[in-house]
Design a protein around this motif. Structure first.
Motif, PDB file in Angstrom:
ATOM      1  N   THR A 344     -59.704  94.153 -49.461  1.00 20.45           N
ATOM      2  CA  THR A 344     -60.457  94.354 -50.698  1.00 20.45           C
ATOM      3  C   THR A 344     -61.798  95.031 -50.432  1.00 20.45           C
ATOM      4  O   THR A 344     -62.267  95.085 -49.296  1.00 20.45           O
ATOM      5  CB  THR A 344     -60.731  93.002 -51.369  1.00 20.45           C
ATOM      6  N   PRO A 345     -62.443  95.529 -51.499  1.00 21.46           N
ATOM      7  CA  PRO A 345     -63.800  96.059 -51.335  1.00 21.46           C
ATOM      8  C   PRO A 345     -64.749  95.037 -50.724  1.00 21.46           C
ATOM      9  O   PRO A 345     -65.615  95.381 -49.922  1.00 21.46           O
ATOM     10  CB  PRO A 345     -64.210  96.424 -52.764  1.00 21.46           C
ATOM     11  N   GLU A 346     -64.578  93.771 -51.082  1.00 19.24           N
ATOM     12  CA  GLU A 346     -65.442  92.726 -50.537  1.00 19.24           C
ATOM     13  C   GLU A 346     -65.228  92.581 -49.029  1.00 19.24           C
ATOM     14  O   GLU A 346     -66.189  92.389 -48.277  1.00 19.24           O
ATOM     15  CB  GLU A 346     -65.161  91.404 -51.252  1.00 19.24           C
ATOM     16  N   ASN A 347     -63.977  92.635 -48.589  1.00 19.25           N
ATOM     17  CA  ASN A 347     -63.692  92.601 -47.154  1.00 19.25           C
ATOM     18  C   ASN A 347     -64.389  93.751 -46.441  1.00 19.25           C
ATOM     19  O   ASN A 347     -64.969  93.580 -45.367  1.00 19.25           O
ATOM     20  CB  ASN A 347     -62.189  92.698 -46.882  1.00 19.25           C
ATOM     21  N   TYR A 348     -64.302  94.928 -47.044  1.00 21.87           N
ATOM     22  CA  TYR A 348     -64.920  96.109 -46.445  1.00 21.87           C
ATOM     23  C   TYR A 348     -66.434  95.951 -46.349  1.00 21.87           C
ATOM     24  O   TYR A 348     -67.035  96.234 -45.299  1.00 21.87           O
ATOM     25  CB  TYR A 348     -64.580  97.361 -47.237  1.00 21.87           C
ATOM     26  N   LEU A 349     -67.054  95.497 -47.415  1.00 24.84           N
ATOM     27  CA  LEU A 349     -68.512  95.326 -47.405  1.00 24.84           C
ATOM     28  C   LEU A 349     -68.929  94.285 -46.371  1.00 24.84           C
ATOM     29  O   LEU A 349     -69.978  94.431 -45.724  1.00 24.84           O
ATOM     30  CB  LEU A 349     -69.003  94.935 -48.792  1.00 24.84           C
ATOM     31  N   ASP A 350     -68.110  93.274 -46.183  1.00 23.57           N
ATOM     32  CA  ASP A 350     -68.410  92.283 -45.148  1.00 23.57           C
ATOM     33  C   ASP A 350     -68.365  92.925 -43.756  1.00 23.57           C
ATOM     34  O   ASP A 350     -69.181  92.590 -42.889  1.00 23.57           O
ATOM     35  CB  ASP A 350     -67.410  91.125 -45.215  1.00 23.57           C
ATOM     36  N   GLN A 351     -67.422  93.839 -43.543  1.00 19.97           N
ATOM     37  CA  GLN A 351     -67.342  94.534 -42.260  1.00 19.97           C
ATOM     38  C   GLN A 351     -68.576  95.400 -42.018  1.00 19.97           C
ATOM     39  O   GLN A 351     -69.116  95.445 -40.903  1.00 19.97           O
ATOM     40  CB  GLN A 351     -66.084  95.417 -42.206  1.00 19.97           C
ATOM     41  N   ILE A 352     -69.033  96.082 -43.050  1.00 23.99           N
ATOM     42  CA  ILE A 352     -70.237  96.899 -42.927  1.00 23.99           C
ATOM     43  C   ILE A 352     -71.447  96.018 -42.629  1.00 23.99           C
ATOM     44  O   ILE A 352     -72.315  96.360 -41.813  1.00 23.99           O
ATOM     45  CB  ILE A 352     -70.469  97.716 -44.215  1.00 23.99           C
ATOM     46  N   ALA A 353     -71.525  94.866 -43.275  1.00 17.66           N
ATOM     47  CA  ALA A 353     -72.643  93.945 -43.024  1.00 17.66           C
ATOM     48  C   ALA A 353     -72.648  93.475 -41.576  1.00 17.66           C
ATOM     49  O   ALA A 353     -73.720  93.287 -40.979  1.00 17.66           O
ATOM     50  CB  ALA A 353     -72.562  92.754 -43.968  1.00 17.66           C
ATOM     51  N   VAL A 354     -71.475  93.285 -40.991  1.00 13.16           N
ATOM     52  CA  VAL A 354     -71.400  92.923 -39.573  1.00 13.16           C
ATOM     53  C   VAL A 354     -72.021  94.014 -38.715  1.00 13.16           C
ATOM     54  O   VAL A 354     -72.745  93.732 -37.741  1.00 13.16           O
ATOM     55  CB  VAL A 354     -69.934  92.665 -39.156  1.00 13.16           C
ATOM     56  N   GLU A 355     -71.776  95.271 -39.060  1.00 12.99           N
ATOM     57  CA  GLU A 355     -72.391  96.380 -38.320  1.00 12.99           C
ATOM     58  C   GLU A 355     -73.913  96.312 -38.431  1.00 12.99           C
ATOM     59  O   GLU A 355     -74.634  96.491 -37.433  1.00 12.99           O
ATOM     60  CB  GLU A 355     -71.891  97.728 -38.857  1.00 12.99           C
ATOM     61  N   PHE A 356     -74.421  96.048 -39.635  1.00  9.93           N
ATOM     62  CA  PHE A 356     -75.872  95.932 -39.826  1.00  9.93           C
ATOM     63  C   PHE A 356     -76.443  94.831 -38.939  1.00  9.93           C
ATOM     64  O   PHE A 356     -77.455  95.015 -38.245  1.00  9.93           O
ATOM     65  CB  PHE A 356     -76.200  95.586 -41.287  1.00  9.93           C
ATOM     66  N   ASN A 357     -75.808  93.669 -38.983  1.00  8.88           N
ATOM     67  CA  ASN A 357     -76.322  92.514 -38.245  1.00  8.88           C
ATOM     68  C   ASN A 357     -76.301  92.752 -36.749  1.00  8.88           C
ATOM     69  O   ASN A 357     -77.228  92.346 -36.028  1.00  8.88           O
ATOM     70  CB  ASN A 357     -75.509  91.265 -38.599  1.00  8.88           C
ATOM     71  N   THR A 358     -75.244  93.395 -36.275  1.00  9.92           N
ATOM     72  CA  THR A 358     -75.153  93.689 -34.844  1.00  9.92           C
ATOM     73  C   THR A 358     -76.323  94.532 -34.390  1.00  9.92           C
ATOM     74  O   THR A 358     -76.971  94.246 -33.368  1.00  9.92           O
ATOM     75  CB  THR A 358     -73.831  94.416 -34.534  1.00  9.92           C
ATOM     76  N   LEU A 359     -76.631  95.584 -35.140  1.00  5.01           N
ATOM     77  CA  LEU A 359     -77.738  96.460 -34.765  1.00  5.01           C
ATOM     78  C   LEU A 359     -79.089  95.764 -34.910  1.00  5.01           C
ATOM     79  O   LEU A 359     -79.922  95.803 -33.985  1.00  5.01           O
ATOM     80  CB  LEU A 359     -77.716  97.725 -35.625  1.00  5.01           C
ATOM     81  N   GLU A 360     -79.300  95.124 -36.034  1.00  2.00           N
ATOM     82  CA  GLU A 360     -80.628  94.582 -36.314  1.00  2.00           C
ATOM     83  C   GLU A 360     -80.999  93.415 -35.409  1.00  2.00           C
ATOM     84  O   GLU A 360     -82.182  93.131 -35.219  1.00  2.00           O
ATOM     85  CB  GLU A 360     -80.720  94.160 -37.781  1.00  2.00           C
ATOM     86  N   ASN A 361     -80.024  92.744 -34.839  1.00  2.00           N
ATOM     87  CA  ASN A 361     -80.322  91.622 -33.945  1.00  2.00           C
ATOM     88  C   ASN A 361     -80.391  92.029 -32.479  1.00  2.00           C
ATOM     89  O   ASN A 361     -80.481  91.174 -31.605  1.00  2.00           O
ATOM     90  CB  ASN A 361     -79.280  90.514 -34.146  1.00  2.00           C
ATOM     91  N   LEU A 362     -80.382  93.337 -32.226  1.00  4.98           N
ATOM     92  CA  LEU A 362     -80.548  93.856 -30.870  1.00  4.98           C
ATOM     93  C   LEU A 362     -81.971  94.364 -30.662  1.00  4.98           C
ATOM     94  O   LEU A 362     -82.382  95.315 -31.340  1.00  4.98           O
ATOM     95  CB  LEU A 362     -79.582  95.017 -30.610  1.00  4.98           C
TER      96      LEU A 362
END
Length: 600
Positions: A344-362
């Motif tokens: 779903t679109p929600e699943n996709y947005l959750d995947q994108i948020a994981v990318e954000f979190n990975t970068l921002e916590n480095l």
């Protein structure tokens, strides 16, 4: 069958290599026979025959790396028993450097070479042989004659015991699955070979024959895989307007715990966990891997940075554009699966948020640009150490985020007329098909600007070549979304360290994050934490119970066998956990961008 575009690639490769070698190249007849008399001991035996020689010396070389995996791996380290035979007699074949053997061939027209390759490293980029199967990652198996990368060769496979199948994109000779032909070495080194009793099934997609070859068993559903992989293939071909193959092979290695993938010209090798297909999370993860590696069929294998082909197999091949080659592919792996409606679109947005979190916590996001990450892949990305998170980022991760940013920018600025798809198709057509070469950094930037309708100098300055914090809300806002931080109101204390507990119940520090309490007050990697405020540490997960930012701790530890006492002032945990949510009262323009972006 022979892929549609192979002839073009071979012709281009010959032209470019003739222009760089600086002398006429020898044409020779080359054949290999691969056998597995000691498969149980992880060996592949190679016999190479070369005829039509006309030079005084024959140098034979083993590649030091494999395309798609940017690390010098020194494949020659796995070779033993190298020997050369001329007219029935063994002749001298001294090794003249780490990956080259020299044979005196004056007045000699043919030579036979024999060697063994030890193959016992399970990964998508290295060879592995045992009694159950043989996986030949060809750049680590086949020695080639120097200055003859353009030469064709024939490969004959002699299977071990009851092995009955060969899976590879190399075409058969006389319909014999155990005899294969390679037009040149760039194609041979880009065509892995699986030999054994793998489960083979597949489908046709617009005239292209697809094979899925499963080794290792697993709880996969063939019919479901065929249906869903077919959808992914069709969606990716739609981005570029064509599928340049007639035959494509997925080689899948199912292990107890597996992962990763490596792209090839007309095939890919995937690692998977054999029992993960039965859960939606595991299955969707596998589909994302399929989408990623298959997208490379275009992006990297054909649409490529200019230095990535023809390859130099002796040295690193540097580019600042892996954020496009790999990062955009990571972006597309998720958006493609979304377009198939497999989540779903929600699943996709959750995947994108994981990318954000990975970068921002480095912490490394404030140190290394994405262009630098691309260039330094050879010395940093594949050789992480205990300080890597403090100093580096992943060009996959930030590249995927930049792909999203540019996609939304283009959709918004063109009022939905264009998207990143248009850029990718244009670049593929212009550089792979028309110019028949790779692109430069400046040329891809111009491609973006063509469809964005404006200069992107500031974008490149800030996000590609600079360290400017990403304004997520600006780009998500085009589609009527924003980020929220679920940890924004947290006041949790942290030392900023990671630990591991040994079998002997010792708590060992494995990582220290820059800017945290542990980093500032001197906790080191490999320290053994023994007590806090005089209380023995028995459980690392509870050692900060009831502590808050500002508290001072007396930490006792052992460093290199000696006791050390530190005073550490706890700080607030600054980690973020972003979630993407709709804005209130999205405008019609925002909803139009959202519809285009998420294929609603």
């Amino acid at each position: 069958m022979k892929p549609i575009k192979i002839t073009t690639i071979v012709f281009l490769t010959i032209l470019l290599m003739n222009s760089t070698v600086g002398k006429a190249q020898t044409t020779a007849n080359i054949s290999y026979t691969v056998s597995f008399p000691d498969a149980q001991a992880h060996y592949a035996d190679i016999e190479m025959h070369i005829s039509g020689l006309k030079q005084n010396n024959l140098d034979l070389k083993m590649p030091v790396w494999t395309p798609g995996s940017y690390l010098v791996r020194e494949f020659a380290k796995n070779i033993e028993g190298f020997s050369a035979n001329i007219n029935g007699k063994t002749v001298a074949s001294p090794k003249i450097n780490k990956n080259t053997w020299r044979i005196s061939s004056k007045g000699v027209s043919s030579v036979t070479i024999k060697y063994r390759v030890y193959a016992f490293e399970i990964s998508v980029r290295t060879s592995f042989v045992d009694a159950s199967h043989g996986f030949l990652s060809t750049s680590g198996i086949f020695i080639y004659p120097a200055n003859m990368l353009h030469s064709p060769s024939t490969i004959t496979i002699k299977p071990y015991k009851d092995w009955s199948k060969v899976s590879t994109s190399l075409e058969m000779v006389n319909n014999d699955p155990f005899v294969r032909h390679s037009p040149n070495y760039d194609i041979l080194f880009d065509s892995p070979i699986e030999v054994g009793n793998q489960d083979v099934f597949g489908f046709d997609a617009s005239g292209v024959k697809y094979e899925i070859c499963m080794y290792g068993g697993g709880n996969y559903d063939k019919e479901r895989l065929i249906k869903d992989v077919h959808k992914i293939v069709d969606q990716e071909a739609a981005v570029y307007g064509e599928n340049p193959n007639r035959h494509y092979v997925f080689i899948v290695h199912n292990h107890l715990r597996g992962g990763g993938g490596l792209e090839h010209l007309s095939s890919t090798v995937l690692g998977a966990s054999r029992d993960a297909f039965g859960t939606e999370k595991g299955y969707q993860s596998f589909l994302g891997l399929v989408a990623h590696e298959h997208f490379h069929l275009w992006n990297v294998k054909r649409l490529r940075p200019i230095v990535l082909g023809p390859f130099d197999y002796d040295n690193e091949n540097y580019t600042t554009n892996l954020w496009i080659a790999e990062g955009f592919t990571e972006y597309y792996q998720e958006i493609i699966v979304r377009r198939t409606n497999l989540y779903t679109p929600e699943n996709y947005l959750d995947q994108i948020a994981v990318e954000f979190n990975t970068l921002e916590n480095l912490p490394g996001k404030d140190v290394q640009t994405v262009a630098e990450s691309s260039f330094d892949a050879w010395i940093k990305a594949y050789r992480p150490n205990e300080n890597s998170n403090n100093t580096t980022i992943s060009y996959y991760n930030k590249g995927a985020i930049i792909g999203m940013m540019l996609d939304l920018e283009i959709i918004n600025d063109s009022k939905g007329k264009y998207s990143l798809d248009n850029v990718m198709r244009y670049m593929y057509t212009e550089y792979y098909k028309n110019k028949k070469r790779g692109y430069t950094d400046a040329e891809f930037k111009k491609g973006f600007e063509m469809f964005a309708g404006k200069k992107l100098d500031d974008f490149y300055k800030n996000y590609v070549n600079g360290l400017t914090p990403i304004d997520y809300n600006k780009y998500l806002g085009y589609a009527g979304y924003k980020i929220t931080d679920e940890l924004a109101n947290s006041n949790d204390a942290t030392l900023g360290i990671a630990t591991a507990t040994t079998a002997a119940k010792k708590v060992i520090v494995t990582a220290v994050t820059r800017g945290t309490a542990g980093y500032i007050d001197g906790i080191n990697i490999n320290d053994e934490l023994t007590a806090i405020d005089g209380n023995p540490i028995t459980d690392a997960s509870t050692m900060l119970n009831d502590k808050k930012p500002g508290d001072k701790l007396a930490i006792s530890l052992i460093r290199d066998g000696l006791p050390v006492n530190l005073t550490v002032t706890l700080l607030r945990n600054t980690r973020v956990k972003y979630k993407i949510v709709p804005v209130d009262n999205a405008t019609p323009a925002q909803l139009a961008v959202r519809k285009k972006w998420l294929s609603l």
